[in-house]
Design a protein around this motif. Structure first.
Motif, PDB file in Angstrom:
ATOM      1  N   ASN A   1      -1.473 -57.589  46.648  1.00 23.51           N
ATOM      2  CA  ASN A   1      -1.435 -58.178  45.344  1.00 23.51           C
ATOM      3  C   ASN A   1      -1.662 -59.772  45.764  1.00 23.51           C
ATOM      4  OD1 ASN A   1      -0.803 -56.196  43.558  1.00 23.51           O
ATOM      5  ND2 ASN A   1       1.448 -56.499  43.831  1.00 23.51           N
ATOM      6  N   LEU A   2      -2.328 -59.965  46.937  1.00 23.34           N
ATOM      7  CA  LEU A   2      -2.812 -61.425  47.269  1.00 23.34           C
ATOM      8  C   LEU A   2      -3.573 -61.844  46.043  1.00 23.34           C
ATOM      9  CD1 LEU A   2      -3.465 -61.472  51.035  1.00 23.34           C
ATOM     10  CD2 LEU A   2      -1.813 -62.826  49.683  1.00 23.34           C
ATOM     11  N   ALA A   3      -4.441 -61.108  45.494  1.00 27.52           N
ATOM     12  CA  ALA A   3      -5.448 -61.600  44.617  1.00 27.52           C
ATOM     13  C   ALA A   3      -4.721 -61.950  43.333  1.00 27.52           C
ATOM     14  CB  ALA A   3      -6.646 -60.487  44.289  1.00 27.52           C
ATOM     15  N   LEU A   4      -3.533 -61.510  43.124  1.00 27.76           N
ATOM     16  CA  LEU A   4      -2.782 -61.842  42.061  1.00 27.76           C
ATOM     17  C   LEU A   4      -1.808 -63.154  42.070  1.00 27.76           C
ATOM     18  CD1 LEU A   4      -1.818 -58.148  40.731  1.00 27.76           C
ATOM     19  CD2 LEU A   4      -3.641 -59.594  39.839  1.00 27.76           C
TER      20      LEU A   4
ATOM     21  N   LEU B   1       8.287 -58.912  39.658  1.00 31.06           N
ATOM     22  CA  LEU B   1       6.708 -59.231  39.415  1.00 31.06           C
ATOM     23  C   LEU B   1       5.843 -58.504  40.603  1.00 31.06           C
ATOM     24  CD1 LEU B   1       7.117 -63.004  38.606  1.00 31.06           C
ATOM     25  CD2 LEU B   1       6.861 -61.213  37.082  1.00 31.06           C
ATOM     26  N   TYR B   2       6.184 -58.684  41.613  1.00 31.54           N
ATOM     27  CA  TYR B   2       5.437 -57.771  42.828  1.00 31.54           C
ATOM     28  C   TYR B   2       5.172 -56.413  42.463  1.00 31.54           C
ATOM     29  CZ  TYR B   2       3.423 -57.074  47.346  1.00 31.54           C
ATOM     30  OH  TYR B   2       2.678 -56.697  48.278  1.00 31.54           O
ATOM     31  N   TRP B   3       6.059 -55.701  42.029  1.00 31.03           N
ATOM     32  CA  TRP B   3       5.940 -54.022  41.795  1.00 31.03           C
ATOM     33  C   TRP B   3       5.588 -54.073  40.428  1.00 31.03           C
ATOM     34  CZ3 TRP B   3       5.342 -51.230  45.752  1.00 31.03           C
ATOM     35  CH2 TRP B   3       5.785 -51.495  47.224  1.00 31.03           C
ATOM     36  N   ALA B   4       5.573 -54.996  39.503  1.00 23.63           N
ATOM     37  CA  ALA B   4       5.195 -54.474  38.040  1.00 23.63           C
ATOM     38  C   ALA B   4       3.950 -53.749  38.129  1.00 23.63           C
ATOM     39  CB  ALA B   4       4.958 -56.056  37.539  1.00 23.63           C
ATOM     40  N   ASP B   5       3.013 -53.866  38.804  1.00 24.31           N
ATOM     41  CA  ASP B   5       1.580 -53.002  38.865  1.00 24.31           C
ATOM     42  C   ASP B   5       1.273 -52.601  37.445  1.00 24.31           C
ATOM     43  OD1 ASP B   5       1.847 -52.811  41.606  1.00 24.31           O
ATOM     44  OD2 ASP B   5       3.222 -51.443  41.865  1.00 24.31           O
ATOM     45  N   ASN B   6       1.126 -53.477  36.363  1.00 24.93           N
ATOM     46  CA  ASN B   6       0.915 -53.201  35.253  1.00 24.93           C
ATOM     47  C   ASN B   6      -0.522 -52.467  35.165  1.00 24.93           C
ATOM     48  OD1 ASN B   6       3.338 -53.896  34.252  1.00 24.93           O
ATOM     49  ND2 ASN B   6       2.756 -56.120  33.805  1.00 24.93           N
ATOM     50  N   PRO B   7      -0.919 -51.672  34.195  1.00 26.86           N
ATOM     51  CA  PRO B   7      -2.168 -51.353  34.063  1.00 26.86           C
ATOM     52  C   PRO B   7      -3.149 -52.390  33.184  1.00 26.86           C
ATOM     53  CG  PRO B   7      -0.607 -50.303  32.510  1.00 26.86           C
ATOM     54  CD  PRO B   7       0.061 -51.021  33.383  1.00 26.86           C
ATOM     55  N   GLY B   8      -4.238 -52.533  33.681  1.00 27.49           N
ATOM     56  CA  GLY B   8      -5.106 -53.693  33.078  1.00 27.49           C
ATOM     57  C   GLY B   8      -5.101 -54.641  33.876  1.00 27.49           C
ATOM     58  N   GLN B   9      -3.894 -55.198  34.449  1.00 29.80           N
ATOM     59  CA  GLN B   9      -3.929 -56.190  35.571  1.00 29.80           C
ATOM     60  C   GLN B   9      -3.869 -55.986  37.039  1.00 29.80           C
ATOM     61  OE1 GLN B   9       0.097 -58.019  35.695  1.00 29.80           O
ATOM     62  NE2 GLN B   9      -0.549 -59.914  36.853  1.00 29.80           N
ATOM     63  N   THR B  10      -3.674 -54.677  37.248  1.00 29.67           N
ATOM     64  CA  THR B  10      -3.406 -54.327  38.670  1.00 29.67           C
ATOM     65  C   THR B  10      -4.074 -52.933  38.827  1.00 29.67           C
ATOM     66  OG1 THR B  10      -1.380 -53.154  38.498  1.00 29.67           O
ATOM     67  CG2 THR B  10      -1.250 -55.465  38.936  1.00 29.67           C
ATOM     68  N   GLY B  11      -4.093 -52.213  39.917  1.00 31.11           N
ATOM     69  CA  GLY B  11      -4.535 -50.860  39.980  1.00 31.11           C
ATOM     70  C   GLY B  11      -3.305 -49.963  39.829  1.00 31.11           C
ATOM     71  N   THR B  12      -2.516 -50.133  39.111  1.00 31.47           N
ATOM     72  CA  THR B  12      -1.192 -49.360  38.820  1.00 31.47           C
ATOM     73  C   THR B  12      -0.419 -48.852  39.836  1.00 31.47           C
ATOM     74  OG1 THR B  12      -2.495 -47.281  38.892  1.00 31.47           O
ATOM     75  CG2 THR B  12      -2.790 -48.574  36.941  1.00 31.47           C
ATOM     76  N   PRO B  13       0.763 -48.443  39.881  1.00 31.10           N
ATOM     77  CA  PRO B  13       1.409 -47.943  40.929  1.00 31.10           C
ATOM     78  C   PRO B  13       0.800 -46.977  42.231  1.00 31.10           C
ATOM     79  CG  PRO B  13       2.937 -47.993  39.104  1.00 31.10           C
ATOM     80  CD  PRO B  13       1.515 -47.945  38.544  1.00 31.10           C
ATOM     81  N   THR B  14       0.033 -46.124  41.684  1.00 28.26           N
ATOM     82  CA  THR B  14      -0.647 -45.201  42.228  1.00 28.26           C
ATOM     83  C   THR B  14      -1.621 -46.078  43.197  1.00 28.26           C
ATOM     84  OG1 THR B  14      -0.547 -43.400  40.938  1.00 28.26           O
ATOM     85  CG2 THR B  14      -2.233 -43.267  42.533  1.00 28.26           C
ATOM     86  N   GLY B  15      -2.478 -47.011  42.833  1.00 30.25           N
ATOM     87  CA  GLY B  15      -3.171 -47.921  43.518  1.00 30.25           C
ATOM     88  C   GLY B  15      -2.643 -48.621  44.413  1.00 30.25           C
ATOM     89  N   HIS B  16      -1.387 -49.147  44.214  1.00 25.36           N
ATOM     90  CA  HIS B  16      -0.772 -49.993  44.894  1.00 25.36           C
ATOM     91  C   HIS B  16      -0.371 -49.338  46.135  1.00 25.36           C
ATOM     92  CE1 HIS B  16       2.483 -53.477  45.271  1.00 25.36           C
ATOM     93  NE2 HIS B  16       2.189 -52.782  46.706  1.00 25.36           N
ATOM     94  N   TRP B  17       0.074 -47.979  46.004  1.00 23.87           N
ATOM     95  CA  TRP B  17       0.489 -47.167  47.268  1.00 23.87           C
ATOM     96  C   TRP B  17      -0.720 -46.482  47.899  1.00 23.87           C
ATOM     97  CZ3 TRP B  17       4.956 -46.465  49.862  1.00 23.87           C
ATOM     98  CH2 TRP B  17       6.116 -47.218  49.451  1.00 23.87           C
ATOM     99  N   LEU B  18      -1.967 -46.545  47.505  1.00 23.46           N
ATOM    100  CA  LEU B  18      -3.062 -46.263  47.952  1.00 23.46           C
ATOM    101  C   LEU B  18      -3.549 -47.414  48.713  1.00 23.46           C
ATOM    102  CD1 LEU B  18      -5.406 -44.070  48.623  1.00 23.46           C
ATOM    103  CD2 LEU B  18      -6.471 -45.091  46.401  1.00 23.46           C
TER     104      LEU B  18
END
Length: 454
Positions: free
Chosen positions: A393-396, A276-293
């Protein structure tokens, strides 16, 4: 200034609900604009003109004239983003303007002479326009309207996620998400799911550059035709060959599918949390690229990076991830390989359901594995094997996770796709190998530091 921009991108990508490949392209061009603004007036940074594919020239400062590198960078960044987000939501464009105006005001408050400020902003504006003109030659526009006909065959990917996986379970007034669990409390690994879909605030059909994800269609089938930033061709860092498709018991391919199925039956709480932590789903998160940024942005304060180091890290990591998505999607839509979701339901258990909704594109390789390892390779070379706490992902509702180094984080991100039930182990491993190759190519070909004068 650099860190402030990096920290704001995650929320903007999340708000626009764009696909991971589109997000990676947008962030790469934004990072180039900011970096080139800094490099134009910073004696230690080397321009990437002539190093990035197709970037042949940019406006340059007048010799012997003083410029403020921060104001140049701010103007270049705002100009580029104003174009990249021209189809963005009003709130997104307002947020970009607020960040740009506040950072510019803060810089001017340091007493920059008016003539220096004026020519610095003029130079930055010119650089931003030039970066956008360069972006228009990468083939992206041609992918917006091309029709796509899915490949057919027993080994081919089909988008067969069931309708009930998208049924709204809980609509929170605090978010635009439809989510199984309450997004305002900490996720419970034993009960939480990752089945989300944005259902309100639909974008107009005329929006093409920043269109929202469509879970009923194929995501970016022509992304492999977009010009890479550093790779000579999308297949320069090709993924290793995957096992031949087979439904025969005892075959390598079926064994890989069975391993995913077996793992899904006995996930521990920790394994569910990782998925769940690394799901980085579009629409819910900043996507994988946003996570690494976001991870990279945390390094600015943790390691006390200078503005030059931060800009260098920003551009190298984002162009690596952009090329990672181009290379991965080139292979995905070349091989059109069936996902575990479909294979297991057809040949092992018709009632099986993965922990995470299967993404709407072919299986091989795992794009998350590709871009994670590309990012980790770049960050490790620039910063070393740094231990860090990831609070992205604290906000999630996800707790902070601790990693001994960037590669360990990339390994966990790749393994999360097995726990989530959306990739075979060979998809994970092939993706990691491809990503490491891309990261090395970026580091080998892009020189960001000027040799000191002798």
């Amino acid at each position: 200034m650099v860190a402030e921009w990096m920290q704001n991108y995650y929320g903007l990508i999340r708000a626009e609900r764009i696909s991971p490949p589109v997000a990676s392209r947008l962030l790469a061009y934004a990072s180039v604009a900011l970096y080139e603004g800094m490099a134009s007036a910073t004696p230690t940074l080397r321009s990437l003109v002539g190093q990035l594919n197709g970037l042949d020239s940019l406006p340059r400062p007048e010799p012997g004239v003083t410029y403020d590198p921060v104001l140049v960078a701010l103007a270049a960044e705002h100009t580029a983003l104003d174009s990249l987000f021209k189809q963005g939501l009003p709130a997104t464009r307002a947020a970009l303007a607020i960040v740009s105006d506040s950072l510019t005001a803060a810089r001017l408050a340091r007493g920059i002479p008016p003539d220096v400020a004026e020519r610095s902003q003029a130079l930055g504006t010119g650089i931003g326009h030039a970066v956008i003109a360069w972006s228009r030659t990468d083939g992206f526009d041609a992918t917006r309207t091309r029709p796509y006909t899915p490949a057919t065959g027993p080994d081919r990917w089909v988008n067969d996620s069931r309708a009930d996986e998208y049924v709204p379970q809980n609509l929170s007034p605090a978010t635009d998400l439809v989510q199984l669990d309450n997004p305002n409390v900490t996720l419970r690994p034993g009960a939480a799911g990752e089945r989300t879909l944005v259902t309100n605030r639909p974008k107009a059909g005329t929006v093409t550059e920043l269109k929202a994800i469509n879970p009923t269609g194929a995501t970016e089938p022509y992304w492999g035709t977009v010009r890479p930033f550093v790779l000579r061709a999308p297949d320069e860092c090709d993924a290793p060959s995957h096992p031949p498709f087979s439904t025969r018991r005892g075959s390598v391919f079926r064994a890989e599918a069975e391993s995913v199925y077996v793992a899904s039956q006995s996930l521990t709480d920790e394994q569910r949390l990782i998925a769940l932590y690394w799901a980085d789903n579009p629409g819910q998160t900043g996507t994988p690229t946003g996570h690494w940024l976001a991870i990279a942005s945390q390094m600015v304060s943790q390691l006390g990076l200078t503005a030059e180091q931060a800009a260098e890290m920003f551009v190298l990591s984002t162009v690596a991830q952009a090329d990672a998505f181009i290379a991965a999607f080139h292979v995905k839509y070349r091989d059109h390989l069936i996902r575990p979701n479909t294979y297991i339901r057809r040949h092992i258990d018709p009632d099986w359901k993965p922990l995470i909704i299967t993404p709407t594109f072919p299986e091989y390789p795992s794009a998350h594995s590709v871009q994670s390892m590309a990012a980790a390779t770049v960050l490790t070379r620039l910063l070393g094997p740094v231990a860090f706490d990831d609070s992205t992902n604290l906000a999630l509702g996800h707790p902070v996770r601790r990693f001994p180094n960037f590669v360990a984080a990339a390994d966990e991100a790749a393994q999360s796709r097995i726990y989530g039930g959306i990739h075979y182990p060979f998809g994970r491993d092939g993706g990691k190998a491809q990503g490491a190759c891309i990261g090395e190519k970026v580091l080998e070909r892009l020189v960001t530091r000027l040799e000191p004068a002798r």
